[in-house]
Design a protein around this motif. Structure first.
Motif, PDB file in Angstrom:
ATOM      1  N   ALA A 232       0.851  -1.201   0.000  1.00  0.00           N
ATOM      2  CA  ALA A 232       0.000   0.000   0.000  1.00  0.00           C
ATOM      3  C   ALA A 232       0.883   1.247   0.000  1.00  0.00           C
ATOM      4  N   GLU A 233       1.967   1.183   0.766  1.00  0.00           N
ATOM      5  CA  GLU A 233       2.872   2.330   0.851  1.00  0.00           C
ATOM      6  C   GLU A 233       3.537   2.589  -0.512  1.00  0.00           C
ATOM      7  N   GLN A 234       3.882   1.491  -1.211  1.00  0.00           N
ATOM      8  CA  GLN A 234       4.501   1.672  -2.543  1.00  0.00           C
ATOM      9  C   GLN A 234       3.523   2.358  -3.490  1.00  0.00           C
ATOM     10  N   ARG A 235       2.257   1.936  -3.421  1.00  0.00           N
ATOM     11  CA  ARG A 235       1.223   2.555  -4.268  1.00  0.00           C
ATOM     12  C   ARG A 235       1.128   4.047  -3.966  1.00  0.00           C
ATOM     13  N   HIS A 236       1.149   4.360  -2.648  1.00  0.00           N
ATOM     14  CA  HIS A 236       1.048   5.757  -2.228  1.00  0.00           C
ATOM     15  C   HIS A 236       2.248   6.558  -2.743  1.00  0.00           C
ATOM     16  N   GLN A 237       3.435   5.962  -2.654  1.00  0.00           N
ATOM     17  CA  GLN A 237       4.642   6.668  -3.101  1.00  0.00           C
ATOM     18  C   GLN A 237       4.596   6.952  -4.601  1.00  0.00           C
TER      19      GLN A 237
ATOM     20  N   GLU B 125      -3.296  15.056   6.503  1.00  0.00           N
ATOM     21  CA  GLU B 125      -1.898  14.941   6.061  1.00  0.00           C
ATOM     22  C   GLU B 125      -1.785  13.913   4.939  1.00  0.00           C
ATOM     23  N   LEU B 126      -1.005  14.243   3.922  1.00  0.00           N
ATOM     24  CA  LEU B 126      -0.878  13.371   2.749  1.00  0.00           C
ATOM     25  C   LEU B 126      -0.334  11.987   3.117  1.00  0.00           C
ATOM     26  N   ASP B 127       0.579  11.951   4.077  1.00  0.00           N
ATOM     27  CA  ASP B 127       1.242  10.678   4.369  1.00  0.00           C
ATOM     28  C   ASP B 127       0.652   9.897   5.532  1.00  0.00           C
ATOM     29  N   LEU B 128      -0.461  10.351   6.067  1.00  0.00           N
ATOM     30  CA  LEU B 128      -1.080   9.627   7.177  1.00  0.00           C
ATOM     31  C   LEU B 128      -1.625   8.298   6.642  1.00  0.00           C
ATOM     32  N   PHE B 129      -1.170   7.197   7.235  1.00  0.00           N
ATOM     33  CA  PHE B 129      -1.404   5.891   6.607  1.00  0.00           C
ATOM     34  C   PHE B 129      -2.875   5.538   6.386  1.00  0.00           C
ATOM     35  N   HIS B 130      -3.709   5.668   7.421  1.00  0.00           N
ATOM     36  CA  HIS B 130      -5.089   5.168   7.287  1.00  0.00           C
ATOM     37  C   HIS B 130      -6.095   6.213   6.841  1.00  0.00           C
ATOM     38  N   HIS B 131      -5.659   7.453   6.731  1.00  0.00           N
ATOM     39  CA  HIS B 131      -6.607   8.509   6.332  1.00  0.00           C
ATOM     40  C   HIS B 131      -6.020   9.367   5.240  1.00  0.00           C
ATOM     41  N   ARG B 132      -5.908   8.806   4.051  1.00  0.00           N
ATOM     42  CA  ARG B 132      -5.339   9.565   2.946  1.00  0.00           C
ATOM     43  C   ARG B 132      -6.333  10.654   2.522  1.00  0.00           C
ATOM     44  N   PRO B 133      -5.839  11.842   2.177  1.00  0.00           N
ATOM     45  CA  PRO B 133      -6.770  12.889   1.728  1.00  0.00           C
ATOM     46  C   PRO B 133      -7.099  12.760   0.236  1.00  0.00           C
TER      47      PRO B 133
ATOM     48  N   ALA C  49       1.825   7.552  -6.281  1.00  0.00           N
ATOM     49  CA  ALA C  49       0.827   8.603  -6.516  1.00  0.00           C
ATOM     50  C   ALA C  49       1.303   9.962  -6.013  1.00  0.00           C
ATOM     51  N   ARG C  50       2.135   9.932  -4.961  1.00  0.00           N
ATOM     52  CA  ARG C  50       2.530  11.126  -4.222  1.00  0.00           C
ATOM     53  C   ARG C  50       3.033  12.298  -5.084  1.00  0.00           C
ATOM     54  N   PRO C  51       3.989  12.055  -6.007  1.00  0.00           N
ATOM     55  CA  PRO C  51       4.480  13.202  -6.788  1.00  0.00           C
ATOM     56  C   PRO C  51       3.376  13.897  -7.582  1.00  0.00           C
ATOM     57  N   PHE C  52       2.436  13.109  -8.122  1.00  0.00           N
ATOM     58  CA  PHE C  52       1.344  13.711  -8.917  1.00  0.00           C
ATOM     59  C   PHE C  52       0.440  14.555  -8.023  1.00  0.00           C
ATOM     60  N   LEU C  53       0.193  14.026  -6.805  1.00  0.00           N
ATOM     61  CA  LEU C  53      -0.698  14.725  -5.874  1.00  0.00           C
ATOM     62  C   LEU C  53      -0.036  16.011  -5.376  1.00  0.00           C
ATOM     63  N   LEU C  54       1.277  15.899  -5.062  1.00  0.00           N
ATOM     64  CA  LEU C  54       1.995  17.084  -4.563  1.00  0.00           C
ATOM     65  C   LEU C  54       2.052  18.170  -5.628  1.00  0.00           C
ATOM     66  N   ARG C  55       2.337  17.758  -6.865  1.00  0.00           N
ATOM     67  CA  ARG C  55       2.438  18.733  -7.950  1.00  0.00           C
ATOM     68  C   ARG C  55       1.086  19.423  -8.168  1.00  0.00           C
ATOM     69  N   ALA C  56       0.019  18.632  -8.087  1.00  0.00           N
ATOM     70  CA  ALA C  56      -1.325  19.207  -8.279  1.00  0.00           C
ATOM     71  C   ALA C  56      -1.629  20.209  -7.168  1.00  0.00           C
ATOM     72  N   HIS C  57      -1.272  19.845  -5.934  1.00  0.00           N
ATOM     73  CA  HIS C  57      -1.567  20.735  -4.814  1.00  0.00           C
ATOM     74  C   HIS C  57      -0.740  22.020  -4.912  1.00  0.00           C
ATOM     75  N   GLU C  58       0.513  21.886  -5.352  1.00  0.00           N
ATOM     76  CA  GLU C  58       1.349  23.084  -5.545  1.00  0.00           C
ATOM     77  C   GLU C  58       0.707  24.002  -6.576  1.00  0.00           C
ATOM     78  N   ALA C  59       0.217  23.401  -7.672  1.00  0.00           N
ATOM     79  CA  ALA C  59      -0.408  24.216  -8.730  1.00  0.00           C
ATOM     80  C   ALA C  59      -1.600  24.983  -8.159  1.00  0.00           C
ATOM     81  N   LEU C  60      -2.351  24.343  -7.282  1.00  0.00           N
ATOM     82  CA  LEU C  60      -3.506  25.020  -6.671  1.00  0.00           C
ATOM     83  C   LEU C  60      -3.036  26.189  -5.802  1.00  0.00           C
TER      84      LEU C  60
END
Ligand code: SAM
Length: 419
Positions: free
Chosen positions: A87-92, A320-328, A94-105
């Motif tokens: 699950a953590e690998q999947r999150h890792q 928080e983006l990296d909180l294991f059980h509660h992904r935003p 996705a993470r760059p795409f999510l961070l980049r999108a949030h930065e753009a916002l």
């Protein structure tokens, strides 16, 4: 386009394209309102959460919140199990795409200004907020009792839209309209305007060119078209996955995974093929079930993953983006339902699906997904008139057929204002 043009387009369509990013911000209220001409979805009713100013939160609550977070962080100090690692690998990934999108916002300062005011109603109605009390009809309960076949919906159609043939498809005149069974029946508003409808003295709004079939899963086969060229080109699915959240249990019934294996996706697919979009939770066991059992059982070829990144009105993530059980964020898995030997690239009107597309929005009611259907239309195989179906729907949309056991849930008149 310049900032002003982009904001203008956003006010019209509800969709904002960032400057240097493929991510998009969406205002579900504006997107939904494209289905209505007389009524309008009220922003203050849609945005029931995430608009509170955290400064107003009692300090004790804030402290409790941060204590809970700390406890979770401590928990994560234990070594991850094998499943958690995947699950953590999947999150890792996705993470760059999510961070980049949030930065753009966060860089789009002009949009952030608009965001803070999204909840303000343009059309207010006296007492509309008082109407938000809990007197909703419970369709799941109503549809499960023996009297369900007797429960009728009366559509207040325009005179021009009342079917000419007398007694057409079991329609019976009711005061200013036509009535028909509301459960286990295909109810249509074929007119070019939204209409009001009445069920047991409660009012609902049906968008133009919309239809619904409200039933339990055991009757879903009634949706399978007699001719496969009347099947669907775009199928959106948001299943009631089992979930450990007690809050969720109060909101709607869930079903064990094996029930979804028998959804007749192949039979619902148009002869020309269909794009299928499936909302999933971040539970690794569920993702594994979908990959190894569900997509194969439905005959789907995986194509892409989209992400829905959830933010508050101040632009910050809901957690928080990296909180294991509660992904935003939540994921939408996309696959094609096509014949085994078919070539995706040769599907009628094929346009390649982008991968890792991020959609940002402020969430509405619990588990209510942003309306992405129209944005997916361009990727659905079709030769013109794209036929669209939504399964486990709680609201209707123009040009779409919706099925579920509470399809009219968010169509209650209390969620709308008049223009
Ligand atoms: N997409 C919806 C939205 O954005 O508001 C949320 C759908 S929710 C995740 C799942 C829905 O499936 C709920 O409305 C629930 O009542 C419905 N459902 C649960 N069990 C069902 C059953 N046996 N037959 C039909 N629908 C069912």
């Amino acid at each position: 386009p310049g900032i002003q043009d982009r904001l203008f387009e956003f006010h019209q369509s509800g969709i904002y394209h960032f400057d240097n990013s493929t991510a998009v911000f969406i205002d579900p209220v504006r997107v939904l309102n494209r289905s209505y001409s007389r009524f309008t979805v009220s922003p203050s009713a849609y945005y029931s959460r995430f608009f509170e100013d955290s400064g107003d939160k009692p300090v004790q609550k804030q402290i409790e919140g941060s204590r809970k977070r700390k406890r979770k962080k401590e928990k994560q100090l234990h070594p991850l199990t094998e499943t958690e690692q995947i699950a953590e690998q999947r999150h890792q990934k996705a993470r760059p795409f999510l961070l980049r999108a949030h930065e753009a916002l966060l860089e789009a300062t002009e949009l952030l200004g608009v965001l803070r005011n999204l909840r303000n109603d343009e059309f207010t109605e006296e007492g509309s907020l008082q109407k938000m009390e809990n007197d909703d009809l419970d369709f799941v309960q109503l549809g499960s009792v023996w009297q369900a076949p007797l429960c009728e919906i009366c559509l207040h159609l325009d005179q021009d839209n009342v079917p000419a043939e007398e007694g057409a498809v079991g329609l019976v005149p009711c005061s200013e309209g036509m009535s028909m069974p509301v459960f286990n029946n295909l109810v249509m508003n074929e007119s070019a305007n939204d209409v009001e409808a009445e069920i047991l003295n409660h009012r609902y709004i049906m968008p133009k060119k919309s239809c619904f079939y409200m039933s339990d899963l055991r009757d879903i086969h009634n949706l399978v078209p007699a001719e496969s060229d009347c099947g669907f080109n775009l199928i959106l699915i948001d299943p009631p996955w089992e979930n450990s959240s007690a809050h969720q249990k109060l909101k709607y019934q869930t079903l064990p995974n094996r029930h979804f294996l028998s959804l007749p996706i192949k039979q619902l697919t148009h002869t020309g093929g269909a794009l299928v979009a499936l909302w999933v939770t971040n539970r690794e066991k569920l993702r594994r079930f979908i990959e190894s059992e569900l997509f194969p059982a439905w005959g789907l070829r995986y194509a892409a993953t989209f992400y829905w990144l959830k933010i508050k009105a101040d632009g910050s993530l809901i957690g928080e983006l990296d909180l294991f059980h509660h992904r935003p964020y939540e994921c939408l898995l996309l696959g094609y339902s096509i014949q085994q030997d078919a070539d995706i690239g040769k599907l009628p009107g094929h346009k390649p699906l982008p991968n890792n597309q991020v959609f940002i929005s402020v969430p509405g009611d619990y588990s209510r997904k942003p309306p992405l259907g129209d944005m997916l239309l361009e990727y659905a195989p079709s030769c013109g008139d794209t036929r669209c179906l939504e399964l486990f729907a709680r609201e209707l949309s123009a040009g779409r057929c919706c099925w579920g056991n509470e399809t009219l849930r968010f169509q209650d008149r209390k969620y709308f204002s008049t223009r």
